[in-house]
Design an enzyme around this catalytic site. Sequence first.
Site, PDB file in Angstrom:
ATOM      1  N   LYS A  15       0.848  -1.200  -0.021  1.00 51.97           N
ATOM      2  CA  LYS A  15       0.068   0.042  -0.034  1.00 51.97           C
ATOM      3  C   LYS A  15       0.559   1.119   0.068  1.00 51.97           C
ATOM      4  CE  LYS A  15      -3.525   2.129   2.753  1.00 51.97           C
ATOM      5  NZ  LYS A  15      -4.397   1.901   3.904  1.00 51.97           N
ATOM      6  N   ASP A  23     -12.900   4.965  12.716  1.00 50.61           N
ATOM      7  CA  ASP A  23     -13.492   5.077  11.625  1.00 50.61           C
ATOM      8  C   ASP A  23     -14.153   3.896  11.206  1.00 50.61           C
ATOM      9  OD1 ASP A  23     -14.262   6.258   9.162  1.00 50.61           O
ATOM     10  OD2 ASP A  23     -12.599   5.975   7.997  1.00 50.61           O
TER      11      ASP A  23
END
Length: 300
Positions: A40, A134
Amino acid sequence: HLTRIAAAITAAAHCLPAEAQEFRSDDVHPEGYPTVMAVKFMSEAVDGAPSGRARFEREAKSAARLRTPHVVRTYDYGVDDGTPFLAMELLEGESLEAKLRREAPLSLPVTAAIFRQIAKGLSEAHDLGIVHRDLKPANIFMARAASEEVVKILDFGIAKETRDLIVDDETKSGVLLGSPHHMSPEQARGGRVDARSDLWSLGVVLFRMVTGEKPFAGTNVGDIIAKICADAIPRPSAFVPSLPASIDEFFNRALARNPAVRFQSVQEMSAMFDRAAGLEAEVTLTKPFAYMLDAANCSY
């Protein structure tokens, strides 16, 4: 060792506009790492912003401390030619968001089975003092593993600071970090958050799982925040009349605006959901044949 992987695909990473991109790497497998990993990258759009880089690094450090199978595994963090990257566990499957778009509302036994696995991952994070901030269906992944699904929590990179608000399914640099529909009242007001804020967000996820609807919907951020902070807690049975009164009672506490009234740990919350649903034995998540064929399946 991992910078060799990063160097091989850095150019491709910079061609995409997303905040971070994931790539499959099976060309290089240094000793001690799996043969196949996801890499990533942080994109150029936020690479130069101190807050964006700090959030990316925080994700790496937070995730690296977690060893539960119910959080995506982070193997290493590094910087290649000035671009931060994470070497992560490669997951095959789909997000809970994709599952809900296809199948919601889910049955109480299936919801409870998914929730138990989420609770195991989140419990370890909270025990280490890590607050996700989140939690939402897009950050919960249904990973394929043999004949079962293993539920994994993604993305521990969210920070506390407030920014301008927009309604968006993805967390972006320059906005209030977190997803408005899933923000606890204290997070929406910019106040102090702790593990109980995560539990409120998880309550929103569960509400959507059992009803197919968000408890506090709106067309703009102001409307959503106003409802989160002031509206009466909706009854799930108003959306799905077959749901028992005990489920309505569960959500009265799960979505309470006062953190002291909510469940105080994710283990307590999971046990109380089982009780409200009238469940005693755990349910094993198995992959239905249709799921294996579904075109929406993807790799993370």
